[in-house]
Design an enzyme around this catalytic site. Structure first.
Site, PDB file in Angstrom:
ATOM      1  N   TYR A 142       0.821  -1.218   0.000  1.00 16.49           N
ATOM      2  CA  TYR A 142       0.000   0.000   0.000  1.00 16.49           C
ATOM      3  C   TYR A 142       0.857   1.271   0.000  1.00 16.49           C
ATOM      4  CZ  TYR A 142      -3.982  -3.022   1.140  1.00 16.49           C
ATOM      5  OH  TYR A 142      -4.957  -3.996   1.122  1.00 16.49           O
ATOM      6  N   LYS A 193       3.555 -15.248   1.409  1.00 16.42           N
ATOM      7  CA  LYS A 193       3.555 -16.090   0.207  1.00 16.42           C
ATOM      8  C   LYS A 193       5.011 -16.312  -0.205  1.00 16.42           C
ATOM      9  CE  LYS A 193       0.526 -17.016  -2.417  1.00 16.42           C
ATOM     10  NZ  LYS A 193       0.023 -18.391  -2.659  1.00 16.42           N
ATOM     11  N   ASP A 226      -2.662 -17.886   1.523  1.00 13.49           N
ATOM     12  CA  ASP A 226      -3.888 -18.429   0.917  1.00 13.49           C
ATOM     13  C   ASP A 226      -4.374 -19.644   1.714  1.00 13.49           C
ATOM     14  OD1 ASP A 226      -1.566 -19.683   0.059  1.00 13.49           O
ATOM     15  OD2 ASP A 226      -2.364 -20.244  -1.899  1.00 13.49           O
ATOM     16  N   ASP A 250      -5.015  -7.219   5.720  1.00 12.34           N
ATOM     17  CA  ASP A 250      -6.253  -6.513   5.392  1.00 12.34           C
ATOM     18  C   ASP A 250      -7.348  -7.539   5.092  1.00 12.34           C
ATOM     19  OD1 ASP A 250      -7.949  -4.488   4.811  1.00 12.34           O
ATOM     20  OD2 ASP A 250      -6.934  -3.808   2.989  1.00 12.34           O
ATOM     21  N   ASP A 254     -10.450  -9.227   7.788  1.00 10.60           N
ATOM     22  CA  ASP A 254     -11.873  -9.105   7.438  1.00 10.60           C
ATOM     23  C   ASP A 254     -12.554 -10.473   7.398  1.00 10.60           C
ATOM     24  OD1 ASP A 254     -11.765  -6.410   7.373  1.00 10.60           O
ATOM     25  OD2 ASP A 254     -12.583  -6.183   5.351  1.00 10.60           O
TER      26      ASP A 254
END
Ligand code: NAD
Length: 369
Positions: A142, A193, A226, A250, A254
């Site tokens: 970001y 990852k 993942d 992020d 959620d």
């Protein structure tokens, strides 16, 4: 003796409504437990824009630097939608996080038994859930450069963002996660990852370094992000503390939020580096926004804001005992059926108001002493 200081920034929409109930809990702690705070209130977001023409005044930032902890309500609302980007209410909050270098975002995913029917997962999978997601908040994709949208050679365009992490950025947020684990079930799972991203390889190596050299007593595991997402919905109770980068955090936080039911129940904390006295710079706030659709009606759920204050007691003021007391009072309120409309499943059931939930929490606190 110096009193602990709290800066209260209630903000916009339902922010002031839910913060009123937090202020009652703060008062209760002073009256009944002798734990007093030096409370200063100020403006942020649209409320600050209305008075100062900017969403965070320098004086407020100065107060934030001096406070032991900041409690924030919410920022934003449709009234401010057409303001230029830099003046939008949410920029006030982003500026606070950036100026105070609040790099570790803590999002607990707790499922109170009384609310296990609210999760999208089966009650036996979420009932009693208590995990903590630590998301790196001030770096990663970001913020990384280069970034932008530029023309390509074929008449199209290229969108670029850069995932970038340094040793220091990874180690400091890892330390936050390990410290937290020591106060909980002593387990950290780091997610990245590393199979496809170099920044993921570095992340894994640096977290491992912190674990080996500074927290050998804490159990450390690694998971690809993942697979971590899948495991979070398959069997979330396997985790204690999860630490991950800004982007994966992020999303994963959620996902975890949905495990515990309503947005009106979710507290959060953003922590910076520990100061000389060991206490980090810290901002506590509910995950929800200003909820303009219900603002001013006195029907917002104050639990997320009250639970955010409980986090402040635990992480800024070393009063885990009083944080536990508040969490139990909130849980009792819910199991007594005193719930705002967002937590009602039965058709025709009468929702409680924000104030009635606050009354019940205070009543349960009274009974706890
Ligand atoms: P929101 O969280 O404000 O509301 C989403 C939905 O959840 C709404 O239907 C709302 O009524 C409900 N809801 C939220 N909190 C609730 C509570 N405590 N009790 C009962 N119901 C609740 O998100 P949004 O509608 O996307 O955003 C509204 C404004 O808030 C926007 O301006 C947005 O930018 C801002 N926002 C601010 C923050 C923050 O201050 N940290 C976070 C998210 C959104």
């Amino acid at each position: 003796m110096k009193m602990n200081s709290l800066l209260i920034l209630a903000g916009d929409g339902i922010g002031p409504e839910v913060m009123d109930e937090v202020l009652r809990v703060i008062e209760w702690l002073g009256d009944r437990r002798g734990i007093r705070f030096d409370v200063v209130e100020d403006l942020v977001g649209g409320a600050a824009y209305d008075v100062h023409g900017i969403p965070l005044h320098d004086d407020t930032l100065e107060k934030a630097r001096k406070a032991d902890a900041i409690l924030l309500g919410a920022a934003g609302g449709p009234k401010y939608d057409n303001l230029e980007f830099g003046l939008k209410p949410e920029r006030g909050l982003l500026k606070l996080r950036k100026e105070l270098d609040l790099y570790a975002n803590l999002r607990p995913a707790i499922c109170f038994d009384a609310l296990s029917g609210f999760s999208s997962l089966k009650p036996e999978i979420v009932s009693g859930l208590n995990i903590m997601i630590v998301r790196e908040l001030t770096s990663g994709v970001y913020f990384g450069e280069p970034r932008g949208i530029t023309p390509d050679n074929e008449g199209g365009r290229i969108g670029v963002n850069t995932q970038r992490y340094t040793t220091n950025e990874i180690r400091r947020v890892a330390r936050t996660a390990f410290e937290l684990a020591r106060r909980r079930d002593n387990r950290v799972c780091s997610m990245e990852k590393a199979n496809v991203m170099e920044s993921g390889v570095l992340w894994r190596e640096e977290v491992q370094w912190v674990g080996d050299n500074e927290f050998p007593d804490v159990e450390l595991s690694h998971m690809y992000a993942d697979a971590g997402g899948m495991q979070l919905v398959r069997w979330p109770k396997q985790f204690d503390v999860i630490v991950t980068d800004n982007l994966f955090g992020d999303m994963l936080s959620d996902v975890a939020a949905m495990l515990s039911g309503s947005l009106g129940m979710l507290p959060s904390a953003s922590l910076g580096a520990p100061s000389a006295d060991g206490c980090p710079k810290a901002l506590y706030e509910p995950v929800h926004g200003s909820a303009p659709d219900i603002a001013g009606k006195g029907i917002a759920n104050p639990c997320a804001a009250i639970l955010s204050f409980a986090m402040a007691l635990r992480y800024s003021f070393d009063r885990g005992d009083e944080a536990d007391r508040i969490e139990v009072a909130v849980e009792r309120t819910l199991s007594q059926g005193i719930r705002t409309a967002d937590l009602l499943q039965v058709k025709g059931a009468k929702p409680a108001s924000t104030r009635q939930v606050g009354d019940s929490v205070i009543g349960n606190l009274d009974e706890s002493v």
